[in-house]
Design an enzyme around this catalytic site. Sequence first.
Site, PDB file in Angstrom:
ATOM      1  N   LYS A   1       0.887  -1.165   0.000  1.00 38.13           N
ATOM      2  CA  LYS A   1       0.000   0.000   0.000  1.00 38.13           C
ATOM      3  C   LYS A   1       0.924   1.214   0.000  1.00 38.13           C
ATOM      4  O   LYS A   1       1.410   1.641   1.041  1.00 38.13           O
ATOM      5  CB  LYS A   1      -0.881  -0.038   1.256  1.00 38.13           C
ATOM      6  CG  LYS A   1      -2.206   0.709   1.164  1.00 38.13           C
ATOM      7  CD  LYS A   1      -2.085   2.172   0.827  1.00 38.13           C
ATOM      8  CE  LYS A   1      -1.599   3.018   1.980  1.00 38.13           C
ATOM      9  NZ  LYS A   1      -1.283   4.416   1.562  1.00 38.13           N
TER      10      LYS A   1
ATOM     11  N   GLU B   1      10.251  16.392  13.862  1.00 40.76           N
ATOM     12  CA  GLU B   1      10.923  16.204  12.570  1.00 40.76           C
ATOM     13  C   GLU B   1      10.682  17.439  11.718  1.00 40.76           C
ATOM     14  O   GLU B   1       9.538  17.871  11.557  1.00 40.76           O
ATOM     15  CB  GLU B   1      10.292  15.015  11.834  1.00 40.76           C
ATOM     16  CG  GLU B   1      10.825  13.690  12.234  1.00 40.76           C
ATOM     17  CD  GLU B   1      10.324  12.595  11.282  1.00 40.76           C
ATOM     18  OE1 GLU B   1       9.111  12.363  11.226  1.00 40.76           O
ATOM     19  OE2 GLU B   1      11.164  11.970  10.625  1.00 40.76           O
TER      20      GLU B   1
ATOM     21  N   GLU C   1       9.323   1.030  10.826  1.00 39.50           N
ATOM     22  CA  GLU C   1      10.387   2.015  10.565  1.00 39.50           C
ATOM     23  C   GLU C   1       9.720   3.380  10.675  1.00 39.50           C
ATOM     24  O   GLU C   1       8.986   3.792   9.772  1.00 39.50           O
ATOM     25  CB  GLU C   1      10.965   1.811   9.157  1.00 39.50           C
ATOM     26  CG  GLU C   1      11.653   0.475   8.958  1.00 39.50           C
ATOM     27  CD  GLU C   1      12.989   0.372   9.678  1.00 39.50           C
ATOM     28  OE1 GLU C   1      13.497   1.399  10.160  1.00 39.50           O
ATOM     29  OE2 GLU C   1      13.517  -0.741   9.776  1.00 39.50           O
TER      30      GLU C   1
ATOM     31  N   CYS D   1      13.896  10.410   6.903  1.00 37.23           N
ATOM     32  CA  CYS D   1      13.784  10.062   8.321  1.00 37.23           C
ATOM     33  C   CYS D   1      15.148  10.148   8.990  1.00 37.23           C
ATOM     34  O   CYS D   1      15.249  10.336  10.191  1.00 37.23           O
ATOM     35  CB  CYS D   1      13.210   8.665   8.468  1.00 37.23           C
ATOM     36  SG  CYS D   1      14.115   7.461   7.490  1.00 37.23           S
TER      37      CYS D   1
HETATM   38  P1  NAD Z   1       2.660   8.741   7.195  1.00 40.10           P
HETATM   39  O1  NAD Z   1       2.793   8.028   8.482  1.00 40.10           O
HETATM   40  O2  NAD Z   1       1.697   9.855   7.110  1.00 40.10           O
HETATM   41  O3  NAD Z   1       2.228   7.722   6.047  1.00 40.10           O
HETATM   42  C1  NAD Z   1       2.966   6.547   5.795  1.00 40.10           C
HETATM   43  C2  NAD Z   1       2.065   5.553   5.108  1.00 40.10           C
HETATM   44  O4  NAD Z   1       1.009   5.193   5.992  1.00 40.10           O
HETATM   45  C3  NAD Z   1       1.388   6.075   3.836  1.00 40.10           C
HETATM   46  O5  NAD Z   1       1.272   5.024   2.911  1.00 40.10           O
HETATM   47  C4  NAD Z   1       0.019   6.479   4.341  1.00 40.10           C
HETATM   48  O6  NAD Z   1      -0.964   6.474   3.317  1.00 40.10           O
HETATM   49  C5  NAD Z   1      -0.253   5.398   5.361  1.00 40.10           C
HETATM   50  N1  NAD Z   1      -1.224   5.761   6.395  1.00 40.10           N
HETATM   51  C6  NAD Z   1      -1.501   6.994   6.894  1.00 40.10           C
HETATM   52  N2  NAD Z   1      -2.485   6.899   7.822  1.00 40.10           N
HETATM   53  C7  NAD Z   1      -2.812   5.591   7.922  1.00 40.10           C
HETATM   54  C8  NAD Z   1      -3.754   4.860   8.714  1.00 40.10           C
HETATM   55  N3  NAD Z   1      -4.548   5.457   9.593  1.00 40.10           N
HETATM   56  N4  NAD Z   1      -3.821   3.539   8.553  1.00 40.10           N
HETATM   57  C9  NAD Z   1      -3.016   2.906   7.669  1.00 40.10           C
HETATM   58  N5  NAD Z   1      -2.100   3.529   6.896  1.00 40.10           N
HETATM   59  C10 NAD Z   1      -2.000   4.864   7.021  1.00 40.10           C
HETATM   60  O7  NAD Z   1       4.121   9.179   6.776  1.00 40.10           O
HETATM   61  P2  NAD Z   1       4.581   9.979   5.489  1.00 40.10           P
HETATM   62  O8  NAD Z   1       4.196  11.408   5.666  1.00 40.10           O
HETATM   63  O9  NAD Z   1       4.147   9.269   4.248  1.00 40.10           O
HETATM   64  O10 NAD Z   1       6.156   9.815   5.579  1.00 40.10           O
HETATM   65  C11 NAD Z   1       6.956  10.599   6.393  1.00 40.10           C
HETATM   66  C12 NAD Z   1       7.264   9.882   7.691  1.00 40.10           C
HETATM   67  O11 NAD Z   1       7.872   8.629   7.401  1.00 40.10           O
HETATM   68  C13 NAD Z   1       8.274  10.625   8.548  1.00 40.10           C
HETATM   69  O12 NAD Z   1       7.887  10.565   9.884  1.00 40.10           O
HETATM   70  C14 NAD Z   1       9.564   9.844   8.329  1.00 40.10           C
HETATM   71  O13 NAD Z   1      10.495   9.948   9.357  1.00 40.10           O
HETATM   72  C15 NAD Z   1       9.037   8.460   8.196  1.00 40.10           C
HETATM   73  N6  NAD Z   1       9.994   7.612   7.502  1.00 40.10           N
HETATM   74  C16 NAD Z   1      10.668   6.688   8.229  1.00 40.10           C
HETATM   75  C17 NAD Z   1      11.616   5.891   7.610  1.00 40.10           C
HETATM   76  C18 NAD Z   1      12.377   4.858   8.387  1.00 40.10           C
HETATM   77  O14 NAD Z   1      12.992   4.003   7.758  1.00 40.10           O
HETATM   78  N7  NAD Z   1      12.390   4.885   9.703  1.00 40.10           N
HETATM   79  C19 NAD Z   1      11.864   6.037   6.240  1.00 40.10           C
HETATM   80  C20 NAD Z   1      11.148   6.993   5.530  1.00 40.10           C
HETATM   81  C21 NAD Z   1      10.198   7.772   6.181  1.00 40.10           C
END
Ligand code: NAD
Length: 491
Positions: free
Chosen positions: A188, A395, A264, A298
């Site tokens: 997804k 962040e 992650e 991240c």
């Molecule tokens: P996000 O948490 O908003 O979304 C991540 C994913 O989760 C997307 O596919 C989104 O559609 C989905 N999602 C959102 N709400 C959901 C719900 N209620 N139920 C199920 N799925 C849901 O994050 P983002 O804005 O896409 O990405 C940025 C974040 O990701 C930052 O916090 C960053 O640090 C983190 N990140 C972490 C790593 C790592 O390896 N630790 C790598 C890249 C990004």
Amino acid sequence: MTSTLDNPAADAYFETAHTDLFIGGQWVEGAAGNRIEVVNPSDATVITAVADGTVDDGIRAVDAAAAALAGWSATPPRRRAEILRRCFELITERADTLAHLISLENGKALADARGEVAYAAEFFRWYSEEAVRTTGSISTAPSGTNRIVVQHQPIGVCVLVTPWNFPAAMATRKIAPALAAGCTTILKPATLTPLTAYAIAAILAEAGVPDGVVNVVTTRSTGPVVSAMLHDPRVRLLSFTGSTEVGRTLLRESADQVLKCAMELGGNAPLIVLDDADLDVALDGAMVAKMRNGGQACTAANRILVHRSLHDTFVERLAQRMQTLVVGAGTDEATQCGPLVDAKSVAKVTELVDDAVERGGRIVVGGQVPNRDGFFYPPTVLADVPAAASISREEIFGPVAAIVPFDTDDEAITAANSTEYGLSAYVFSRDLARALAVAERLESGMVAINRGLVSDPAAPFGGVKQSGLGREGAQEGLLEYTETQYIAVDW
Ligand code: NAD
């Protein structure tokens, strides 16, 4: 869909780009027939629209993954390895086209996108090599009555949820080890960057990944669709990359079926420049750690802690470098810093910078949203950032370097650890023993010494504290997709 690349092969590719759901090896429109617009962050125009999957579509994808599981898990590891290797080769052959697609829908500079594609492809090469190195053990029970056989079985159907900031690499970092282990998957991807996920799915199918082994569902109803999949008893694992906030919700959702979870999550990386650091090395490292992906990583250096004796020179020289970066559309070759991903991100970075300034921080360069189309925020250096400012705790996810002076190593370590996050950290010092001693005291899953990059498919990537659970990459990344089974044998 059209391409802005002056390249006939890329044009041909974009003409056939996929925008429908990928379920059981078929491109399908989705039960409700709705579409989600995909926007180019560099000019805020609509690129195309992709299928908006429903809960029924999500469950259909689970059906396909469950149906493919027995065949794929029984496929000899050598055959799985060969298919993964082919995935690596095809992604590498199409690297420039994929990089262009990433820049188009994510906004990152082409150089960053090319780096991402190489990193994304590498997971297939690494796990093609790991797929045939299955581990296990046989030992004699202490009583001497039997043998203890331990083996790692594929866990089964896996739900993979990924963010928009590395649309290729976050997907392949999950898909490659899952497939190497013999699992089947439903990806997804983030709603903001679905095109790269579909492009990769098409390449995997071409490389010989059987129908149903990788399925991709985009949706605007993220919560309900993911929740339905996590409550389907055929699903056994959730691997999530995204914010800590959503991660917490999904951990709760996963509790109902007691799913194995790999998380992650967010970071708040400290970058520590000790008083004996080589300033040029520290500046190079800070530019990479801060500005890769325009700060939308991240692992991005969120708090730059510089020893007071180097502070003023460091601020001045970092400001010079930040000021000369070419800001522009991600797809322009000359661009070094592209836009942020959407208007919400610009508003968030603006809010963090304004709050830091209100509390006594000082803008050295940048800090003004430019008057142009697209979602731009300029490379910015903030000095004298107070610990109480929100930017020290949250962040930033943008091209803002927040610099804080310190006097002793202990003070820097205490400041570095004063966060609920613990993903990555950076230490700069000419004295390796001293840098290692500092690294060991940092509450961080990953520490880079005298460099600004930690990610490597051959290394275990992941965080401690509220930055996550489990590791991706390395052999540990493959073991995440397995269950340990122990068999007591009378020999
Ligand atoms: P996000 O948490 O908003 O979304 C991540 C994913 O989760 C997307 O596919 C989104 O559609 C989905 N999602 C959102 N709400 C959901 C719900 N209620 N139920 C199920 N799925 C849901 O994050 P983002 O804005 O896409 O990405 C940025 C974040 O990701 C930052 O916090 C960053 O640090 C983190 N990140 C972490 C790593 C790592 O390896 N630790 C790598 C890249 C990004």
